[in-house]
Write a protein that holds these residues in place. Structure first.
Motif, mmCIF file in Angstrom:
data_model
loop_
_atom_site.group_PDB
_atom_site.id
_atom_site.type_symbol
_atom_site.label_atom_id
_atom_site.label_comp_id
_atom_site.label_asym_id
_atom_site.label_seq_id
_atom_site.Cartn_x
_atom_site.Cartn_y
_atom_site.Cartn_z
ATOM 1 N N UNK A 1 0.811 -1.216 0.000
ATOM 2 C CA UNK A 1 0.000 0.000 0.000
ATOM 3 C C UNK A 1 0.853 1.278 0.000
ATOM 4 N N UNK A 2 1.946 1.268 0.770
ATOM 5 C CA UNK A 2 2.820 2.447 0.810
ATOM 6 C C UNK A 2 2.355 3.524 1.766
ATOM 7 N N UNK A 3 1.334 3.214 2.574
ATOM 8 C CA UNK A 3 0.871 4.168 3.596
ATOM 9 C C UNK A 3 1.818 4.069 4.794
ATOM 10 N N UNK A 4 2.444 5.184 5.202
ATOM 11 C CA UNK A 4 3.369 5.101 6.344
ATOM 12 C C UNK A 4 2.682 4.666 7.630
ATOM 13 N N UNK A 5 1.343 4.709 7.659
ATOM 14 C CA UNK A 5 0.585 4.282 8.837
ATOM 15 C C UNK A 5 0.433 2.774 8.936
ATOM 16 N N UNK A 6 0.680 2.057 7.857
ATOM 17 C CA UNK A 6 0.588 0.583 7.924
ATOM 18 C C UNK A 6 1.660 0.041 8.863
ATOM 19 N N UNK A 7 1.284 -0.977 9.647
ATOM 20 C CA UNK A 7 2.203 -1.480 10.682
ATOM 21 C C UNK A 7 3.237 -2.474 10.164
#
Ligand SMILES: Cc1cc2nc3c(=O)[nH]c(=O)nc-3n(C[C@H](O)[C@H](O)[C@H](O)COP(=O)(O)OP(=O)(O)OC[C@H]3O[C@@H](n4cnc5c(N)ncnc54)[C@H](O)[C@@H]3O)c2cc1C
Length: 288
Positions: free
Chosen positions: A118-124
């Protein structure tokens, strides 16, 4: 909100999915669990013209051992990861991390491949994959590439994936027996993304740190591998003065945005607090 119009495809082979994605071009996106992509489409933050659903493709699910590595198929859900004894025993930090991702409903659908692609920095999972030294298997019309998680993330929502690519699996070296680990995540409520989080995997030898690796979540545009901070700890007994130095080194590489989770300075400090807590728990869990 309602997403914009899109056409839907459900190929049954990886070759067909890759061909479809390449033919449809930049406006096509793979669809996995849909628990990041569909909310983005509903907010019109993503407006793909074509969705290529990966659920019909056999062989993208499952967890297997390959020598001293564990290979997890991209379409394996967070729920399946949590249910796996193999993971709980051999790479327990993955189990611990999956328990703090969202809530059971999201974990039933959300996949490991979607989480890391996904590339979302919020993904763990991405910071944990960096911490573990994982490699991603990516297939496109030109064949397969293997990309280190530590080289994969280029900016918020920008990764080494190219148009037409499918991430097929994640390959993770098993940490040695007796290693210590912890994933510490500060969140505002159950199911929330991290205000800041830290992943630690370490080994001890005669009470001193023999190896250490650290990943940080949601405190920059990409997940971070805190290489310098980990180097400071090697050879130490994780005494307070050395941990303080390592925490300062980790905080120094963060660059979080100020947002609803707090001002940037606070989130940087919380990354340091999460790291100190993760080190303490990892030390308590390590033998040797
Ligand atoms: C309420 C809520 C709370 C959440 N909280 C958290 C949280 O605390 N921590 C966290 O980490 N996540 C959280 N999530 C996100 C969740 O974990 C998603 O499931 C995950 O980010 C994406 O996985 P997916 O399988 O749903 O992917 P999708 O949403 O289907 O896809 C996400 C992106 O990755 C691409 N993609 C997916 N699979 C592949 C593949 N195999 N190859 C190439 N590209 C691919 C898609 O094209 C898309 O751009 C939350 C989601 C919700 C709805």
């Amino acid at each position: 909100m309602i997403p914009g119009p899109f056409s839907y495809y459900r190929p049954t082979t990886l070759a067909d999915a890759v061909k479809l994605l390449a033919t449809l071009g930049d406006e096509a996106r793979p669809l996995a669990g849909g628990h990041s992509l569909v909310p983005m489409m509903k907010l019109r933050l993503a407006t793909p013209d074509h969705l290529v659903d990966l659920h019909g493709i056999a062989g993208l699910k499952g967890i297997r051992r390959d020598g001293n590595k564990v290979v997890i198929g991209a379409m394996t859900t967070q729920h399946q990861l949590l249910a796996s004894d193999k993971i709980a025993k051999s790479i327990p930090i993955l189990h611990e991390t999956a328990t703090v991702i969202a809530d059971p409903q999201v974990r039933y659908r959300g996949t490991i491949g979607g989480n890391v692609a996904n590339g979302d920095p919020g993904n763990d999972m991405p910071a944990v994959m960096m911490c573990l030294g994982a490699t991603y298997h990516v297939i496109g019309q030109g064949g397969e590439r293997r990309i280190a998680a530590r080289d994969f993330y280029q900016g918020a929502y920008f990764t080494a994936l190219e148009t037409g690519n499918v991430l097929t699996a994640v390959r993770i070296p098993m940490p040695p027996a007796g290693h210590g680990y912890a994933y510490e995540k500060l969140k505002r409520k159950i199911g929330d993304y991290a205000t800041a989080a830290a992943a630690v995997v370490l080994t001890l030898s005669s009470g001193k740190v023999a190896t250490c690796s650290i990943g940080l979540t949601n405190v920059a545009e990409t997940p971070l591998w805190a290489e310098e901070a980990a180097k400071i700890l090697v050879g130490s007994s994780l005494d307070a003065a050395t941990v303080k130095k390592a925490v300062a080194a980790a905080e120094a590489i963060t660059a979080p945005a100020s947002d609803a989770r707090g001002p940037a300075q606070y989130r940087t400090k919380m990354a340091g607090v999460m790291l100190a807590r993760a080190l303490e728990r990892a030390k308590a869990r390590a033998s040797g």
